[in-house]
Design a protein around this motif. Sequence first.
Motif, PDB file in Angstrom:
ATOM      1  N   LYS A   9       0.820  -1.208   0.000  1.00 32.11           N
ATOM      2  CA  LYS A   9       0.000   0.000   0.000  1.00 32.11           C
ATOM      3  C   LYS A   9       0.850   1.253   0.000  1.00 32.11           C
ATOM      4  O   LYS A   9       0.415   2.308  -0.450  1.00 32.11           O
ATOM      5  N   THR A  10       2.040   1.162   0.505  1.00 33.54           N
ATOM      6  CA  THR A  10       2.942   2.313   0.520  1.00 33.54           C
ATOM      7  C   THR A  10       4.286   1.919  -0.063  1.00 33.54           C
ATOM      8  O   THR A  10       4.719   0.771   0.051  1.00 33.54           O
ATOM      9  N   ASP A 149      -0.883   1.278  -8.363  1.00 30.12           N
ATOM     10  CA  ASP A 149      -1.614   0.839  -7.174  1.00 30.12           C
ATOM     11  C   ASP A 149      -1.262   1.705  -5.974  1.00 30.12           C
ATOM     12  O   ASP A 149      -2.133   2.091  -5.182  1.00 30.12           O
ATOM     13  N   TYR A 150      -0.001   2.006  -5.855  1.00 30.46           N
ATOM     14  CA  TYR A 150       0.467   2.867  -4.758  1.00 30.46           C
ATOM     15  C   TYR A 150      -0.166   4.258  -4.820  1.00 30.46           C
ATOM     16  O   TYR A 150      -0.508   4.855  -3.788  1.00 30.46           O
ATOM     17  N   GLY A 152      -3.067   4.919  -5.978  1.00 29.48           N
ATOM     18  CA  GLY A 152      -4.501   4.826  -5.790  1.00 29.48           C
ATOM     19  C   GLY A 152      -5.325   4.721  -7.049  1.00 29.48           C
ATOM     20  O   GLY A 152      -6.552   4.865  -7.012  1.00 29.48           O
ATOM     21  N   LYS A 154      -7.571   3.222  -9.708  1.00 26.89           N
ATOM     22  CA  LYS A 154      -8.480   2.074  -9.740  1.00 26.89           C
ATOM     23  C   LYS A 154      -8.596   1.484 -11.147  1.00 26.89           C
ATOM     24  O   LYS A 154      -8.790   0.280 -11.313  1.00 26.89           O
TER      25      LYS A 154
END
Length: 517
Positions: A9-10, A149-150, A152, A154
Amino acid sequence: MTETIFAPKTLVELDPKELSQFNPFIKLVHNQKIVQIPELTLESGLTLRNFPIAYKTWGKLNAKKDNCLVICHALTGSSDVADWWGPLLGKDKAFDPTRYFIICLNSMGSPYGSFSPLSVNEETGRSYGPEFPLCTVRDDVRAHKIVLDYLGVKSIACVVGGSMGGMLALEWTTMFNKKYVRNLVALATSARHSAWCISWSEAQRQSVYSDPKYLDGFYSLDDPPTAGLSAARMAALLTYRSRNSFEKKFSRRQPSKQQENKSKKNSITNESITEINRSSPITINERSLNIHNDGMRRNYGNSLSPPSINRTTNGRMGSVISTHSNDSQASSSSTSSNDSLHSVSSVSSITGEVTDLKPAQTYFSAQSYLRYQGTKFVNRFDANCYIAITRKLDTHDLARDRSIDGYDEDMNKILNSIKQPTLVIGISSDGLFTYSEQEFLAEHIPNSILEKIESPEGHDAFLLEFELINRLMIQFMKKNIPEIMNAKPLITATDEEMETTYPKDSVFGEAEEVTNW
């Protein structure tokens, strides 16, 4: 088909200034960001850990996070779209930052910030250099997906690319379904790298290998194989244009003083040689030597002259005895022999009479342009990176290791699996990625349209015919992404504030307009 790529996520953001201590080319790209990817397994099976990917963005994500426009750069481009495709970037243009979240991610192997031969190998503490692992177009897409993805994202509203960028764009739509990658624009590219293109890549690599300074790739950045890399770039430029394009722009003209000054500004040696030619006497043999070796890149240490030569030839071929001292002249990088075009008053070696030598013209505007581009290129690119990224091109094959409906590596089946609305743009005079290859793509991608650019500029037309390309893309996007094209702008900043102003002098572009050369 859709690939699942697990991403954290990060991601750790890296300091470009710190990385530029080992890779000076990073400094050429302003305001880009670089993140560290913790892990990725390449197609080869090798697992990379803690490697960098560079990118640059314009605009912002909408509430649904589905207005992302992914732009893929060509062979020696960077993440700075404003530099090499600037006329397409701006308010109410195809790449509109007021409506889209625009991102360009630097491909691996490139010297401009992503994982490359200039990256430091944690195991050895030094740059990878020639030990850099093979990375494919498919590997790029996997790494870039982690970054999206990192951030955000979609879904991708449209992925766009020309030449090598078109290869990445095609891989995006082959690896991910229509739900994630919704539209595709591919320009002057191919489903697989042709034997013709592979051969040109090989010829260019051999140019680099033949430079004595290459040292199997273990050269110092303080003394790189610039002669070989410059020659490789010159060869590449010939594939990017067409015969008629060069004839129209250059013909057999001599370079103007303005063009010569542009060529010389990158080289102190040029100016030194020219000054010596003006001030020093020159023999017939020295004049012939200058003409013969004009444009040769050679390093004589601290001297501008070749080592002393004492050469005697006997027999039916005649006799030539010449000795060159430190006052002799030698050609060097991008050296021009304008003086060789002038008549020379000298003593004939045959009759002893004073004669005026008037050699035929041997230096032309086309040569001046190639030398200028070669010198410009070696100041912004690394030889090992060039080898790595051309090998990446050679690996491109959408059908490699893929199976559809029980058919292994069937290109027709693979292309038929691409369901996204697709705009394919080809160039009539493209001798590198031929128009027939664009016809093949459009024939086998079900929901595609084909547009033809009638241009004499060859492959580079995809970086020059801005007005037409901009219009074709906007028409395609209005039809296939109306919800974004008709939405209210997300931001109201000026082009200058969004860094969308096209620079006067391109740094990274594959092409440089030469109309006035």
